[in-house]
Structure formats: C-alpha cells, structure tokens
Design a protein around this motif. Structure first.
Motif, mmCIF file in Angstrom:
data_model
loop_
_atom_site.group_PDB
_atom_site.id
_atom_site.type_symbol
_atom_site.label_atom_id
_atom_site.label_comp_id
_atom_site.label_asym_id
_atom_site.label_seq_id
_atom_site.Cartn_x
_atom_site.Cartn_y
_atom_site.Cartn_z
ATOM 1 N N ILE A 9 45.461 -14.788 52.331
ATOM 2 C CA ILE A 9 45.259 -13.656 51.417
ATOM 3 C C ILE A 9 45.419 -12.355 52.190
ATOM 4 C CG2 ILE A 9 43.720 -12.598 49.750
ATOM 5 C CD1 ILE A 9 42.266 -15.256 49.513
ATOM 6 N N THR A 10 46.244 -11.450 51.660
ATOM 7 C CA THR A 10 46.522 -10.177 52.318
ATOM 8 C C THR A 10 46.066 -9.004 51.438
ATOM 9 O OG1 THR A 10 48.735 -9.896 51.350
ATOM 10 C CG2 THR A 10 48.574 -11.232 53.340
ATOM 11 N N GLY A 11 46.121 -7.814 52.019
ATOM 12 C CA GLY A 11 45.884 -6.594 51.252
ATOM 13 C C GLY A 11 44.535 -5.958 51.468
ATOM 14 N N TYR A 12 44.451 -4.673 51.119
ATOM 15 C CA TYR A 12 43.201 -3.899 51.107
ATOM 16 C C TYR A 12 42.497 -3.847 52.454
ATOM 17 C CZ TYR A 12 43.791 -3.790 46.069
ATOM 18 O OH TYR A 12 44.301 -3.580 44.811
ATOM 19 N N GLY A 13 43.272 -3.673 53.528
ATOM 20 C CA GLY A 13 42.676 -3.429 54.835
ATOM 21 C C GLY A 13 42.619 -4.606 55.774
ATOM 22 N N VAL A 14 42.884 -5.821 55.306
ATOM 23 C CA VAL A 14 42.978 -6.936 56.260
ATOM 24 C C VAL A 14 44.327 -6.833 56.962
ATOM 25 C CG1 VAL A 14 41.380 -8.433 55.026
ATOM 26 C CG2 VAL A 14 43.804 -8.538 54.469
ATOM 27 N N ASN A 15 44.383 -7.240 58.223
ATOM 28 C CA ASN A 15 45.581 -6.890 58.997
ATOM 29 C C ASN A 15 46.025 -7.943 60.007
ATOM 30 O OD1 ASN A 15 43.683 -6.603 61.058
ATOM 31 N ND2 ASN A 15 43.597 -4.362 60.878
ATOM 32 N N CYS A 16 45.540 -9.170 59.885
ATOM 33 C CA CYS A 16 45.898 -10.213 60.853
ATOM 34 C C CYS A 16 46.846 -11.244 60.253
ATOM 35 C CB CYS A 16 44.636 -10.894 61.380
ATOM 36 S SG CYS A 16 43.559 -9.815 62.341
ATOM 37 N N HIS A 35 49.178 -11.355 48.208
ATOM 38 C CA HIS A 35 48.283 -10.199 48.069
ATOM 39 C C HIS A 35 47.117 -10.556 47.157
ATOM 40 C CE1 HIS A 35 46.857 -6.143 47.052
ATOM 41 N NE2 HIS A 35 47.546 -5.714 48.102
ATOM 42 N N LEU A 36 45.945 -10.024 47.481
ATOM 43 C CA LEU A 36 44.743 -10.329 46.706
ATOM 44 C C LEU A 36 44.948 -10.068 45.217
ATOM 45 C CD1 LEU A 36 41.743 -11.108 46.521
ATOM 46 C CD2 LEU A 36 41.188 -8.709 46.991
ATOM 47 N N ASN A 37 45.587 -8.966 44.862
ATOM 48 C CA ASN A 37 45.794 -8.652 43.448
ATOM 49 C C ASN A 37 46.607 -9.725 42.747
ATOM 50 O OD1 ASN A 37 44.296 -6.352 43.412
ATOM 51 N ND2 ASN A 37 46.001 -4.940 43.104
ATOM 52 N N ASP A 38 47.656 -10.215 43.417
ATOM 53 C CA ASP A 38 48.486 -11.261 42.816
ATOM 54 C C ASP A 38 47.690 -12.540 42.615
ATOM 55 O OD1 ASP A 38 50.707 -9.582 42.787
ATOM 56 O OD2 ASP A 38 51.333 -10.195 44.791
ATOM 57 N N LEU A 39 46.807 -12.833 43.559
ATOM 58 C CA LEU A 39 45.990 -14.039 43.433
ATOM 59 C C LEU A 39 44.972 -13.897 42.312
ATOM 60 C CD1 LEU A 39 45.395 -16.837 44.624
ATOM 61 C CD2 LEU A 39 43.762 -15.738 46.159
ATOM 62 N N LEU A 40 44.355 -12.732 42.200
ATOM 63 C CA LEU A 40 43.363 -12.523 41.149
ATOM 64 C C LEU A 40 44.009 -12.534 39.767
ATOM 65 C CD1 LEU A 40 41.038 -9.782 42.701
ATOM 66 C CD2 LEU A 40 40.842 -12.271 42.822
ATOM 67 N N ASP A 41 45.264 -12.086 39.682
ATOM 68 C CA ASP A 41 45.986 -12.133 38.405
ATOM 69 C C ASP A 41 46.374 -13.558 38.029
ATOM 70 O OD1 ASP A 41 45.829 -9.410 38.021
ATOM 71 O OD2 ASP A 41 47.822 -8.996 38.846
ATOM 72 N N HIS A 42 46.579 -14.398 39.041
ATOM 73 C CA HIS A 42 47.004 -15.787 38.801
ATOM 74 C C HIS A 42 46.204 -16.737 39.687
ATOM 75 C CE1 HIS A 42 50.418 -14.420 36.392
ATOM 76 N NE2 HIS A 42 50.637 -13.513 37.329
ATOM 77 N N PRO A 43 44.905 -16.869 39.452
ATOM 78 C CA PRO A 43 44.067 -17.722 40.312
ATOM 79 C C PRO A 43 44.450 -19.198 40.261
ATOM 80 C CG PRO A 43 42.848 -17.022 38.361
ATOM 81 C CD PRO A 43 44.112 -16.220 38.382
ATOM 82 N N GLU A 44 45.201 -19.590 39.232
ATOM 83 C CA GLU A 44 45.637 -20.986 39.147
ATOM 84 C C GLU A 44 46.593 -21.349 40.289
ATOM 85 O OE1 GLU A 44 48.641 -18.500 36.956
ATOM 86 O OE2 GLU A 44 46.436 -18.616 37.014
ATOM 87 N N MET A 52 43.307 -22.602 52.639
ATOM 88 C CA MET A 52 43.401 -21.157 52.479
ATOM 89 C C MET A 52 42.680 -20.477 53.626
ATOM 90 S SD MET A 52 40.720 -20.462 49.315
ATOM 91 C CE MET A 52 41.124 -18.724 49.266
ATOM 92 N N MET A 53 43.059 -19.225 53.879
ATOM 93 C CA MET A 53 42.483 -18.498 55.007
ATOM 94 C C MET A 53 42.157 -17.075 54.607
ATOM 95 S SD MET A 53 44.079 -17.937 58.815
ATOM 96 C CE MET A 53 43.147 -17.095 60.112
ATOM 97 N N PHE A 54 40.932 -16.662 54.924
ATOM 98 C CA PHE A 54 40.515 -15.267 54.844
ATOM 99 C C PHE A 54 40.666 -14.687 56.247
ATOM 100 C CE2 PHE A 54 38.072 -17.405 51.500
ATOM 101 C CZ PHE A 54 38.316 -16.579 50.401
ATOM 102 N N ILE A 55 41.490 -13.664 56.390
ATOM 103 C CA ILE A 55 41.881 -13.199 57.719
ATOM 104 C C ILE A 55 41.068 -11.978 58.162
ATOM 105 C CG2 ILE A 55 44.199 -14.128 57.515
ATOM 106 C CD1 ILE A 55 45.185 -11.324 56.817
ATOM 107 N N GLY A 56 41.298 -11.588 59.417
ATOM 108 C CA GLY A 56 40.588 -10.464 59.998
ATOM 109 C C GLY A 56 41.127 -9.119 59.564
ATOM 110 N N GLY A 57 40.355 -8.098 59.853
ATOM 111 C CA GLY A 57 40.716 -6.735 59.512
ATOM 112 C C GLY A 57 39.493 -5.957 59.067
#
Length: 266
Positions: A9-16, A35-44, A52-57
């Motif tokens: 997941i990317t976007g909103y200040g994460v940078n790794c 990008h987080l927005n794309d995932l939230l629009d289509h969580p399926e 899945m990975m939540f990255i640093g930043g």
C-alpha cells in the motif's frame, strides 16, 4: 509454480515502496503497488493477493501520533475485507510506520482473534528525538512468526521517533510473552535484551522490537529489513569484506524469503 502476489500500500507520506517491492521480488514474489485511495475504493481487490505489506514512512505526517490516521482509514473502510484476508490464512507484514499502523488498528498483537481493538501502542522514544542508526535484533526462537523463523540475531537499521512499545496492562505483557508474540528484541553485545540506549533506541517494554499475532502470520517491527537487501547496505561492509565476513546477500532479505517459502508451501 506461480509467484505469490503481494500487495504494497502506497500514498499519503509512506515512502519505502521501492525497496519493499524489490525485497519481495528478490525473494521470489510478485509485488504490486496500490495507492491507499484505490484500495479503499475497491477493497475487494484484497482477494487477489496472498500477502500484504504496510510500509515505512510518515503517513499523514504522523498527525495525532504516528500511523493513527492511516489505521483509521483502513479500519473503517475495509475492516470486513481485511478480516476475511486474515481468516483465509494470508500474511500481513508491517515495517516501521507500517508497524505503527498495525498496532493503532489492533492487528497486533491480535490476541484472542481480536484484530480491530488496539491494546498496545507505539509511543515517542524515551530519548525524545528521532533516531537513525543500526542496532542488533534477536529474533526469538520460541515465536511462531512465519517471517522470523531460524534467523537468530542480525544487524538492522532503525529510523523512527515513535518506536516504544507500551501498555499499562502488565497482564497483557505477560500474555504476549507467554504466547510467543514477541518476535524480535533489541539486544546488547552479549545478545541479551536490553533497555539501555542506544542498543535499545526507544526504551520499548521488554526490549520489544517486533510483534506477531499468535498464528505467526501477522508481523510487524520497527527496524527496516528492506533496507538491508545487499551486503553493501551495511555501514561496515568494507571491513566485513576484508575480514572475510561479508554475506552473499543482505541479511534483511531473509525475512521476505521466509514469507515466500511459507506461501509456496501453503
């Protein structure tokens, strides 16, 4: 055999995202940046991934404490899909800010199958300032963590201002320890857990550097294994080479290969 697909997941200040994606590629997986927005629009879309990975930043500029806003958005927009992802036996990894997101959401330590009620937090380092250097991390043999099996102790870089695992519930800490949910600790030169700075850069309870849930499939930690993919990433690589101690690959890659091996077996 098809390569396991990993969502980053990317976007909103994460940078790794670049080094994280490369880590999964080197380990034999197929990462995809979303990008987080794309995932939230289509969580399926979660259904199509095995990990899945939540990255640093610094998601959302660390407003209202690090990882908090990011965690709330994920939790309130895709909790059902994330719960199904967990129930399906898939893997979740969080590094640094990603670990902060996971604790603020409740994914870790995830005791009693409760993944959306936060029980521990990551708070400001005891030293009061951002820290950026290398530390020694001992991965605990008793932990069920898929990512850290058999890794022993390795040096890894840290770069954070809020990395102190903390809770006022002593009983909760005892339960976390009893279930093997402490996957990684900060250790001293004698390979023993320490509360002393700088070996423990934040003052984390019980020298905890990383946690897993009781299944071992959900894992997060503050140090950055994705920043140690090549031997030359280590600050003393030249001396290691002269001494004949330079590893063939960066040691941090081992966490990702462990995960890919697990997914290939399951």
């Amino acid at each position: 055999m098809s390569k396991p697909k990993v969502l980053i997941i990317t976007g909103y200040g994460v940078n790794c995202e670049a080094e994280s994606a490369h880590a999964w590629k080197l380990a034999g997986a197929e990462p995809e940046l979303v990008h987080l927005n794309d995932l939230l629009d289509h969580p399926e879309r979660l259904e199509t991934y095995q990990a899945m990975m939540f990255i640093g930043g610094f998601s959302y500029g660390d407003h209202m404490t690090s990882g908090h806003v990011f965690a709330l958005r994920v939790k309130h927009h895709m909790q059902a899909q994330l719960q199904q992802f967990i129930d399906d036996g898939k893997l979740i990894m969080g590094i640094c800010n990603g670990f902060q997101v996971m604790t603020k959401m409740g994914l870790l330590p995830g005791l009693d199958g409760n993944y959306f009620e936060p029980t521990v937090s990551l708070m400001q380092n005891d030293c009061g300032t951002f820290q950026n250097f290398w530390v020694d991390i001992r991965f605990e043999d008793a932990s069920p963590c898929v990512f850290t099996k058999g890794l022993g102790t390795m040096p890894l870089p840290i770069r954070h201002g809020e990395g102190k695992i903390f809770t006022l519930d002593a009983g909760l800490v005892e339960k976390i320890e009893a279930l093997g949910c402490v996957a990684a600790r900060y250790v001293d030169a004698g390979n023993e857990p320490t509360q002393e700075f700088p070996e423990n850069p934040n003052g984390s309870l019980n020298a905890i550097a990383g946690l897993t849930d009781p299944t071992g499939r959900i894992f997060g930690m503050m140090p950055h294994p994705e920043a140690y993919l090549f031997p030359e990433n280590h600050p003393n690589w030249d001396k290691q080479k002269l001494d004949g101690e330079l590893p063939e690959q960066g040691l941090g890659l081992k966490l990702f290969t462990n995960a890919v091996d697990f997914m290939n077996r399951h």
